[in-house]
Scaffold this active site. Structure first.
Site, short mmCIF file in Angstrom:
data_model
loop_
_atom_site.label_atom_id
_atom_site.label_comp_id
_atom_site.label_asym_id
_atom_site.label_seq_id
_atom_site.Cartn_x
_atom_site.Cartn_y
_atom_site.Cartn_z
N ASP A 145 120.34 49.82 37.17
CA ASP A 145 119.29 48.81 37.12
C ASP A 145 119.87 47.46 37.54
N LEU B 138 112.80 55.20 39.52
CA LEU B 138 111.71 54.36 38.99
C LEU B 138 111.87 52.89 39.39
N SER C 168 106.95 45.91 40.20
CA SER C 168 105.81 46.72 39.73
C SER C 168 104.52 45.95 39.47
N THR D 114 102.73 55.85 41.98
CA THR D 114 101.56 55.33 41.28
C THR D 114 100.26 55.86 41.87
N ASP D 115 99.20 55.85 41.06
CA ASP D 115 97.88 56.25 41.58
C ASP D 115 97.31 55.20 42.53
N GLU D 116 97.90 53.99 42.54
CA GLU D 116 97.33 52.91 43.38
C GLU D 116 97.46 53.21 44.87
N TYR E 51 101.72 45.54 46.71
CA TYR E 51 102.42 46.47 45.81
C TYR E 51 102.12 47.92 46.19
N LYS F 15 104.54 50.95 47.66
CA LYS F 15 104.76 52.24 46.99
C LYS F 15 104.34 53.39 47.92
N ASN G 86 97.68 53.99 34.88
CA ASN G 86 98.22 52.85 34.11
C ASN G 86 98.86 53.28 32.80
N LYS H 31 101.54 42.25 32.19
CA LYS H 31 100.51 43.26 32.42
C LYS H 31 99.42 43.12 31.36
N TYR I 37 90.02 38.84 34.50
CA TYR I 37 89.74 38.59 35.91
C TYR I 37 88.29 38.98 36.24
N ARG J 66 90.37 51.09 34.58
CA ARG J 66 91.70 51.68 34.67
C ARG J 66 91.77 52.88 33.74
N GLY K 51 91.57 40.98 46.38
CA GLY K 51 91.56 42.40 46.75
C GLY K 51 91.55 43.36 45.57
P1 NAD Z 1 109.10 47.52 35.31
O1 NAD Z 1 108.78 46.36 36.21
O2 NAD Z 1 108.87 47.40 33.86
O3 NAD Z 1 110.62 47.96 35.52
C1 NAD Z 1 111.22 48.02 36.79
C2 NAD Z 1 112.72 48.14 36.58
O4 NAD Z 1 113.33 48.22 37.89
C3 NAD Z 1 113.34 46.94 35.88
O5 NAD Z 1 114.26 47.36 34.91
C4 NAD Z 1 114.05 46.19 37.00
O6 NAD Z 1 115.19 45.47 36.57
C5 NAD Z 1 114.43 47.32 37.94
N1 NAD Z 1 114.59 46.87 39.33
C6 NAD Z 1 113.75 46.10 40.05
N2 NAD Z 1 114.24 45.86 41.27
C7 NAD Z 1 115.42 46.54 41.34
C8 NAD Z 1 116.39 46.69 42.35
N3 NAD Z 1 116.27 46.09 43.54
N4 NAD Z 1 117.47 47.47 42.11
C9 NAD Z 1 117.63 48.07 40.88
N5 NAD Z 1 116.75 47.94 39.88
C10 NAD Z 1 115.64 47.17 40.11
O7 NAD Z 1 108.27 48.74 35.93
P2 NAD Z 1 107.54 49.94 35.19
O8 NAD Z 1 106.17 49.53 34.83
O9 NAD Z 1 108.43 50.50 34.17
O10 NAD Z 1 107.41 50.97 36.42
C11 NAD Z 1 108.46 51.87 36.73
C12 NAD Z 1 108.07 52.71 37.92
O11 NAD Z 1 106.89 53.44 37.63
C13 NAD Z 1 107.77 51.90 39.17
O12 NAD Z 1 108.25 52.61 40.28
C14 NAD Z 1 106.25 51.83 39.21
O13 NAD Z 1 105.78 51.71 40.52
C15 NAD Z 1 105.88 53.17 38.60
N6 NAD Z 1 104.60 53.22 37.88
C16 NAD Z 1 104.27 52.30 36.95
C17 NAD Z 1 103.08 52.41 36.24
C18 NAD Z 1 102.69 51.43 35.16
O14 NAD Z 1 101.57 51.49 34.66
N7 NAD Z 1 103.56 50.53 34.74
C19 NAD Z 1 102.20 53.47 36.53
C20 NAD Z 1 102.56 54.39 37.54
C21 NAD Z 1 103.76 54.27 38.19
O1 DAU Z 2 97.68 52.34 38.15
C1 DAU Z 2 99.06 52.27 37.98
C2 DAU Z 2 99.50 50.82 38.10
O2 DAU Z 2 99.05 50.15 36.94
C3 DAU Z 2 101.02 50.67 38.26
O3 DAU Z 2 101.41 51.26 39.46
C4 DAU Z 2 101.41 49.19 38.24
O4 DAU Z 2 102.82 49.07 38.28
C5 DAU Z 2 100.90 48.59 36.95
O5 DAU Z 2 101.19 47.21 36.92
C6 DAU Z 2 99.38 48.80 36.82
O6 DAU Z 2 98.65 48.02 37.79
P1 DAU Z 2 97.31 47.23 37.42
O7 DAU Z 2 97.12 46.15 38.39
O8 DAU Z 2 96.18 48.16 37.18
O9 DAU Z 2 97.76 46.66 35.94
P2 DAU Z 2 97.59 45.22 35.27
O10 DAU Z 2 98.03 45.38 33.86
O11 DAU Z 2 98.21 44.14 36.08
O12 DAU Z 2 96.03 44.99 35.31
C7 DAU Z 2 95.13 45.93 34.69
C8 DAU Z 2 93.72 45.44 34.92
O13 DAU Z 2 93.53 44.22 34.17
C9 DAU Z 2 93.42 45.06 36.36
O14 DAU Z 2 92.09 45.41 36.66
C10 DAU Z 2 93.60 43.54 36.41
C11 DAU Z 2 93.17 43.11 35.03
N1 DAU Z 2 93.84 41.92 34.46
C12 DAU Z 2 95.20 41.88 34.48
C13 DAU Z 2 95.87 40.80 33.98
C14 DAU Z 2 97.39 40.73 34.02
C15 DAU Z 2 93.10 40.89 33.90
O15 DAU Z 2 91.85 40.94 33.86
N2 DAU Z 2 93.77 39.82 33.39
C16 DAU Z 2 95.13 39.72 33.41
O16 DAU Z 2 95.67 38.68 32.95
#
Ligand code: NAD
Ligand code: DAU
Length: 347
Positions: free
Chosen positions: A34, A82, A86, A131-133, A156, A160, A185, A195, A213, A220, A289
Site C-alpha cells: 500500500d 484492490l 476510489s 466495480t459495478d460502475e 473514476y 476502472k 457499493n 463517502k 446531492y 445505490r 454526470g
Molecule cells: P480506499 O480508497 O478506501 O482504499 C484504497 C487503498 O489503495 C488505500 O489504502 C490507498 O492507500 C491505496 N492506494 C491508492 N493509490 C495507491 C498506489 N498508487 N499504490 C499503492 N496503493 C495505493 O478504496 P476502497 O473503497 O477500499 O476500494 C478498494 C477497491 O475496491 C478499489 O479498487 C475500488 O475500485 C473497488 N471497489 C470499491 C467499492 C466501494 O464501495 N468502496 C465497491 C466496488 C469496488
Molecule cells: O458502486 C460501487 C462504487 O461505490 C465504488 O466503485 C466506489 O469506489 C465507491 O466510492 C462508490 O461510489 P458512489 O459514487 O456510488 O459512492 P458515494 O458514497 O460517493 O456516493 C453514494 C451516493 O450518494 C451517490 O449517489 C452520491 C451521493 N452523495 C455522496 C456524497 C459523498 C451525496 O448525496 N452526498 C455526498 O456528500
C-alpha cells in the site's frame, strides 16, 4: 504455500480482505502492499499486524521497477489487486490521478506478474477487484449482469473499466490466469468519511449539515464490507480462470431514504429527539454526470460458487453506526488535517 500480494490492503475494503486472508490462510503468507495515500491507514489492521503470516510493504503501484523487485524478493504466487483511487468526486476534480494509479498502476502490476511468472502459470492467479460502475447507469428497472456492455461515465469508472480491459487483455494475449469481480457499493467499519454513509454519520455526530446531492433520488445497491471480503475469498478459492463475477446485496436505496434511516437510527442511539437529525439535511448542487441507479444481479456467484450475503441491511447499518460511535479516535484522526481542507473545497 502461497505468497499472496494484496494491494490497497490499508484501505477500507482491502483491510477487511487482508484480515480475512491472514486468519483464513494461516499456512500462506499475506503481503499487504500500500502507498498509504490519504485513504490508506495502518490503524485499520492493528489487530493482525504482528501475525506471523503477515507483512506490510510500503510501495506505489505506479513504480514498475519497485513492483518487479517485490515479486522477486517475496516470490509472489497470487495477487489480489484492490489499490485504487476510489472516490468519484475526487476523480471529477483530478482525473489524471485516477489514470496514473488505476490504469497505469494496474498495467504495471500485470506486467510485473507476467515477467516474474515467466509464462509458467501453474498455481498462479491475478485477481482484479473492480466495480459495478463500469457498467454505467441504469434507469428505473433492470440489473447489471456479467455480460452487460461497459459504459463508464465518470473519470473514476472510466479508469476502472480501462483497468478491467487490461486484465482481460493479459489473459487473452499472454494466458495470465485471472478473475475479475465487480461489486456494488460497500459500507461498514473503516470506511473513509468522504463517502456517503460515513460522511453522514460523522456529520450527524457533529450536528453539521447533511449534503444530499440533487434531489437525493439516485439509487445505490449496498453491501456490508465483510460480505464483500467473504465473496473475494470465495472467488479466490473457487472462481474459474478467466471468469467475471458480479457481487451485490440486492439492497437498493435512494440516497434520501438511506439518509433518513441514518438520521433516525442515530437519533435513537445518541438519545436525541426523533426528527432532530433530519433537520440537518441540506440539498446541494448535484454531482456532475451523476449516475442514476446501480443494481447488481449476483445470481452467477450464488449459483456457481455458493456465495450469498450474510447480513440484512438494517443489522449491517446498526453495526456500522455502533463501530463509528465507539471508534471516535479513528474518526477524529482521519478527519483532522487534510480532510478539513478537502471538505471545504468540496462542499
Ligand atoms: P480506499 O480508497 O478506501 O482504499 C484504497 C487503498 O489503495 C488505500 O489504502 C490507498 O492507500 C491505496 N492506494 C491508492 N493509490 C495507491 C498506489 N498508487 N499504490 C499503492 N496503493 C495505493 O478504496 P476502497 O473503497 O477500499 O476500494 C478498494 C477497491 O475496491 C478499489 O479498487 C475500488 O475500485 C473497488 N471497489 C470499491 C467499492 C466501494 O464501495 N468502496 C465497491 C466496488 C469496488
Ligand atoms: O458502486 C460501487 C462504487 O461505490 C465504488 O466503485 C466506489 O469506489 C465507491 O466510492 C462508490 O461510489 P458512489 O459514487 O456510488 O459512492 P458515494 O458514497 O460517493 O456516493 C453514494 C451516493 O450518494 C451517490 O449517489 C452520491 C451521493 N452523495 C455522496 C456524497 C459523498 C451525496 O448525496 N452526498 C455526498 O456528500
Amino acid at each position: 504455500m502461497k505468497n499472496i500480494l494484496i494491494t490497497g490492503g490499508a484501505g477500507f475494503i482491502g483491510s477487511h480482505v487482508v484480515r480475512l486472508f491472514v486468519k483464513t490462510f494461516t499456512s500462506d503468507h499475506i503481503y499487504n502492499l500500500d502507498a498509504l495515500t490519504y485513504a490508506g491507514n495502518l490503524e485499520n489492521l492493528k489487530d493482525i499486524e504482528s501475525a506471523d503470516n503477515y507483512s506490510f510493504i510500503h510501495a506505489d503501484i505506479q513504480n514498475l521497477e519497485v513492483l518487479t523487485e517485490i515479486f522477486e524478493t517475496n516470490k509472489i504466487t497470487h495477487v489480489i489487486h484492490l489499490a485504487a483511487e476510489s472516490h468519484v468526486d475526487r476523480s471529477i476534480t483530478d482525473p489524471l490521478a485516477f489514470v496514473k494509479t488505476n490504469v497505469l498502476g494496474t498495467a504495471n502490476l500485470l506486467q510485473a506478474a507476467k515477467e516474474y511468472w515467466k509464462d509458467e502459470y501453474t498455481d498462479k492467479l491475478f485477481y482484479h477487484v473492480s466495480t459495478d460502475e463500469v457498467y454505467g447507469s441504469l434507469g428505473d428497472t433492470g440489473f447489471f449482469y456479467e455480460d452487460t456492455a461497459y459504459d463508464p461515465r465518470s473519470p473514476y469508472s472510466a479508469s476502472k473499466a480501462s483497468s478491467d480491459h487490461f486484465v482481460r487483455a493479459y489473459h487473452h494475449t499472454y494466458g495470465l490466469p485471472i478473475v475479475i469481480s465487480n461489486c456494488s457499493n460497500n459500507y461498514g467499519p473503516n470506511h473513509f468519511p468522504e463517502k456517503l454513509i460515513p460522511l453522514m454519520i460523522n456529520n450527524i455526530i457533529h450536528k453539521k449539515p447533511l449534503p444530499v446531492y440533487g434531489e437525493g433520488l439516485n439509487v445505490r445497491d449496498w453491501l456490508y464490507v465483510i460480505d464483500h471480503a467473504r465473496a473475494i475469498e470465495c472467488i479466490f478459492s473457487k472462481g474459474e480462470n478467466g471468469e467475471t463475477y458480479n457481487i451485490g446485496g440486492h439492497n437498493e436505496w435512494t440516497n434520501i431514504d438511506l439518509v433518513h434511516v441514518l438520521c433516525d437510527t442515530m437519533d435513537e442511539k445518541l438519545n436525541r429527539t426523533q426528527g432532530e437529525s433530519r433537520k440537518l439535511i441540506s440539498y446541494v448542487k448535484d454531482r456532475a454526470g451523476h449516475d442514476l441507479r446501480y443494481a447488481i444481479d449476483a445470481t452467477k456467484l450464488k449459483d456457481e460458487l455458493g456465495w450469498v450475503p450474510s447480513l440484512q441491511f438494517e443489522e449491517g447499518l446498526r453495526k456500522t453506526i455502533d463501530w463509528y460511535l465507539s471508534n471516535d479516535s479513528w474518526l477524529e484522526n482521519v478527519t483532522s488535517g487534510a480532510y478539513a481542507q478537502y471538505y471545504k473545497s468540496m462542499y
